[in-house]
Motif scaffolding. Structure first.
Motif, PDB file in Angstrom:
ATOM      1  N   THR A  21     -45.483  29.358 -30.375  1.00  0.00           N
ATOM      2  CA  THR A  21     -44.194  29.837 -30.870  1.00  0.00           C
ATOM      3  C   THR A  21     -44.031  31.332 -30.595  1.00  0.00           C
ATOM      4  O   THR A  21     -45.002  32.035 -30.253  1.00  0.00           O
ATOM      5  N   THR A  37     -39.083  37.433 -27.475  1.00  0.00           N
ATOM      6  CA  THR A  37     -38.006  36.483 -27.190  1.00  0.00           C
ATOM      7  C   THR A  37     -37.311  36.829 -25.875  1.00  0.00           C
ATOM      8  O   THR A  37     -37.051  35.949 -25.038  1.00  0.00           O
ATOM      9  N   VAL A  51     -39.492  26.523 -22.125  1.00  0.00           N
ATOM     10  CA  VAL A  51     -39.151  26.858 -23.512  1.00  0.00           C
ATOM     11  C   VAL A  51     -38.531  25.645 -24.201  1.00  0.00           C
ATOM     12  O   VAL A  51     -37.636  25.000 -23.644  1.00  0.00           O
ATOM     13  N   THR A  52     -39.015  25.328 -25.380  1.00  0.00           N
ATOM     14  CA  THR A  52     -38.427  24.247 -26.186  1.00  0.00           C
ATOM     15  C   THR A  52     -37.953  24.828 -27.529  1.00  0.00           C
ATOM     16  O   THR A  52     -38.473  25.851 -27.989  1.00  0.00           O
ATOM     17  N   GLU A  53     -36.969  24.164 -28.127  1.00  0.00           N
ATOM     18  CA  GLU A  53     -36.434  24.610 -29.409  1.00  0.00           C
ATOM     19  C   GLU A  53     -36.433  23.455 -30.398  1.00  0.00           C
ATOM     20  O   GLU A  53     -36.199  22.308 -30.019  1.00  0.00           O
ATOM     21  N   THR A 175     -34.178  28.169 -36.210  1.00  0.00           N
ATOM     22  CA  THR A 175     -34.553  27.662 -34.886  1.00  0.00           C
ATOM     23  C   THR A 175     -35.908  28.237 -34.492  1.00  0.00           C
ATOM     24  O   THR A 175     -36.100  29.461 -34.510  1.00  0.00           O
ATOM     25  N   ARG A 177     -38.607  28.553 -31.494  1.00  0.00           N
ATOM     26  CA  ARG A 177     -38.773  28.422 -30.041  1.00  0.00           C
ATOM     27  C   ARG A 177     -40.253  28.489 -29.691  1.00  0.00           C
ATOM     28  O   ARG A 177     -40.992  29.323 -30.233  1.00  0.00           O
ATOM     29  N   SER A 178     -40.655  27.596 -28.783  1.00  0.00           N
ATOM     30  CA  SER A 178     -42.048  27.552 -28.322  1.00  0.00           C
ATOM     31  C   SER A 178     -42.065  27.608 -26.805  1.00  0.00           C
ATOM     32  O   SER A 178     -41.125  27.156 -26.131  1.00  0.00           O
TER      33      SER A 178
END
Length: 502
Positions: A21, A37, A51-53, A175, A177-178
Motif C-alpha cells: 500500500t 502517491t 496499481v490497484t484500488e 480508498t 491504493r496498492s
C-alpha cells in the motif's frame, strides 16, 4: 534508466509478488504519502508499476457511543433495575424502575424506545415487566460497542446499521491504493536504475554550462488533483452590506452609528410605542441584567415624550392614556431595530441639532426574540434610513426605494399599506423570490407621525424605513433559507462557492 529519486525509492521498495500500500511504501522509503502517491502514478504511466484500488470502511464510536461502551446501554440499565425491583415476577410502576436505574434526561426515552424492541419486557399503561429469561450480557449492540472500543472490527452489518441509526457509531470510507512491480518494472530493476537530479525549471546557467543534458526535468500533470486551499474572504453578507453603504452614500446619505444595547427610551418610547405594546414584553426583547438601566437621558426630552404618550400632540392629538413608567424607559435592552439611532440623531442628542434637508442611514445588527425559520433569526442586519426635508410625501419614499433597489437589479418591488405606531401613512415592501416566485417581505416604512417628531423638536417632514439586509441577499442570490448564510447552521460550502454579484 534514469528516474527521479522519489520514483527510484518507490521501485526499490515495491515487490513483484506482494501488493504494498501507499502507507507501506511511505514507511519503507521515508517519503511523504502524497509524494509516494505521485511517484506511483508516474511509474504506472511508464508501465513499471501496476496499481490497484479498493474501498475500505472504517467504523468509529461517537462521543455518545463511547459513553455507552464504558457505562452500558440505557435499556440494559433499565432492564437490570427492573429485574432487581421484581418486574420479572409481576408488573411494577415504570417510574419505580426508572428511578432505580438512575437514568435521567434523554436517556430515559432512549431506554424506553429500545427496551421492548430487544425483548427485555413490556411497557404498558405506566407499568413495566421484565423477561427473566432475557440475557443482557448477550446484547449484540452492547457487544459491538465493546469490540469497537477495544479496536476490534464488527462483522454484523445489521448491528452496525442499528448503532449508526442511534448515532452511536460513524462510518466512513477511504480508498486504499496498492502497487506491485510489473514485468517491465522487474526488468528495469535488473538492468539498473539511476537516480537523476530532478529540476522544475530550466535556467540560463543550465544552458550555458550544458548541465541541462544531465538532469531529469519534472513532469507537470495539469489534470492531477491539487490540495484544496480555502483561504479567508469577506463574507457574502458583509460584501452586500458594504455595497449597500456605497449605494446610499452615492445617493447623498451619511452614516449613523450608536450602541447595540440601549435604553428602551431610545428604542421604543421616542417612537411613540406604548409601554404595554406586546413587542415590548420580555418575550420579545433581550434585556440586560448588568447594567439594568441607563443613567443619562435628556430630562426635557423625557418630559416631552412622556406627555406625547399620555396626551398626544397638537389640538387633535390622542395619547394612549395608559401608564408610562420612566424606570421602564431607562431599562437597557439589545435594540430590536436601529431606529434607536434615528431617534438619537433626529433629537440632536447624537451630534447636535440638524437643519433640513438631511439624509442618514445605518447598516447594523439588531436583535429580536423571534422563532427561527428560513426568514427569521435572533439577530440580523437592518438597513435603516431617513430623510428630513420640507413637503415630503409617500411618492418621494416610493421613488427612493425604486432607485435604491434598482442598483441591485431588483425592479419589481411591491407596496402594501400597513399600520405602525410611529408612522402614518405606512407601508411594507415586498419582492419576488427569484427561485420560488414567492412574495417575501423586505422592509417596512412610512412618514414619522407628529407624536414622534414634535417631542424631538423636528418641525419638517421625515420619511423613514427599516429594510432587511438578509432579505435583499435572498432576492439577489436566490437563497431560500437565511440560516444557510450566517449563524450556527450556515452552509460553509455554499459561502465558499457563491459568486459575487457586482
Amino acid at each position: 534508466m534514469k528516474l527521479p529519486e522519489s520514483q527510484v525509492a518507490v521501485l526499490e521498495a515495491a515487490s513483484a509478488t506482494d501488493e504494498r500500500t501507499i502507507a507501506d511504501l511511505a514507511k519503507a522509503t521515508g517519503l511523504k504519502p502524497e509524494t509516494v502517491t505521485g511517484a506511483v502514478f508516474e511509474l504506472e504511466d511508464e508501465d513499471l508499476l501496476s496499481v490497484t484500488e479498493r474501498t475500505e470502511e472504517s467504523v468509529s464510536l461517537t462521543e455518545e457511543g463511547e459513553e455507552y461502551a464504558e457505562g452500558g446501554l440505557p435499556e440494559i440499565e433499565l432492564y437490570e433495575a427492573a429485574i432487581d425491583a421484581g418486574a420479572g415476577d409481576a408488573p411494577i410502576q415504570m417510574g419505580q424502575a426508572i428511578g432505580a436505574s438512575g437514568l435521567g434526561g434523554p436517556q430515559v426515552n432512549i431506554a424506553l424506545s429500545n427496551y421492548a424492541r430487544k425483548g427485555y419486557g413490556t411497557i404498558d399503561s405506566g407499568e413495566i415487566t421484565a423477561d427473566p429469561d432475557a440475557d443482557s450480557d448477550d446484547d449484540a449492540e452492547a457487544s459491538a460497542l465493546a469490540a469497537l472500543a477495544a479496536g476490534e472490527s464488527v462483522a454484523d452489518a445489521d448491528v452496525l446499521d442499528q448503532l449508526e441509526s442511534r448515532g452511536l457509531v460513524e462510518r466512513s470510507e477511504s480508498t486504499v491504493r496498492s502497487a506491485t512491480l510489473t514485468d517491465d518494472g522487474v526488468t528495469a530493476m535488473m538492468e539498473g536504475i539511476e537516480a537523476a537530479e530532478t529540476v522544475g525549471q530550466l535556467t540560463p546557467e543550465m544552458l550555458t554550462s550544458g548541465e541541462w543534458r544531465d538532469v531529469e526535468f519534472a513532469e507537470y500533470n495539469v489534470a492531477a488533483d491539487a490540495e484544496r486551499m480555502d483561504g479567508g474572504k469577506v463574507h457574502i453578507l458583509r460584501q452586500t452590506a458594504n455595497r449597500v453603504k456605497d449605494v446610499l452614500v452615492g445617493m447623498g446619505f451619511e452614516e449613523m452609528d450608536g450602541p447595540h444595547a440601549d435604553a428602551d427610551f431610545w428604542i421604543n418610547d421616542c417612537l411613540f410605542m406604548p409601554q404595554d405594546h406586546p413587542a415590548r414584553t420580555h418575550w420579545d426583547r433581550f434585556a440586560l441584567s448588568n447594567p439594568t438601566e441607563i443613567g443619562d437621558l435628556p430630562e426635557d426630552l423625557v418630559d416631552r415624550v412622556h406627555s406625547a404618550h399620555l396626551e398626544g400632540v397638537g389640538d387633535h392629538g390622542e395619547g394612549y392614556h395608559s401608564p408610562w413608567d420612566e424606570d421602564f424607559a431607562r431599562a437597557i435592552a439589545l435594540r430590536g431595530h436601529t431606529t434607536s439611532l434615528s431617534m438619537r440623531y433626529l433629537s440632536g442628542y447624537a451630534q447636535g441639532e440638524l437643519e433640513p434637508p438631511q439624509r442618514f442611514f445605518s447598516v447594523e445588527k439588531v436583535y429580536r426574540n423571534d422563532t427561527l425559520d428560513p426568514t427569521h433569526l435572533l439577530e440580523f442586519f437592518q438597513i435603516e434610513g431617513w430623510v428630513m426635508a420640507e413637503d415630503l410625501s409617500v411618492r418621494d419614499l416610493m421613488g427612493t426605494f425604486e432607485e435604491f433597489y434598482a442598483q441591485f437589479g431588483i425592479t419589481d418591488i411591491q407596496f402594501k399599506p400597513h399600520y405602525n405606531p410611529y408612522t402614518e401613512p405606512s407601508f411594507e415592501l415586498f419582492g419576488n423570490h427569484p427561485e420560488t416566485g414567492e412574495l417575501i417581505e423586505i422592509g417596512n416604512s412610512g412618514m414619522f407621525r407628529p407624536e414622534v417628531l414634535e417631542p424631538l423638536g423636528v418641525e419638517c417632514d421625515v420619511m423613514a424605513w427599516g429594510l432587511a439586509l438578509e432579505r435583499l441577499l435572498m432576492l439577489m442570490y436566490g437563497f431560500e433559507d437565511i440560516r444557510d448564510v450566517h449563524g450556527t447552521l450556515c452552509d460553509l460550502e455554499l459561502l465558499r462557492n457563491v459568486e459575487v454579484i457586482h
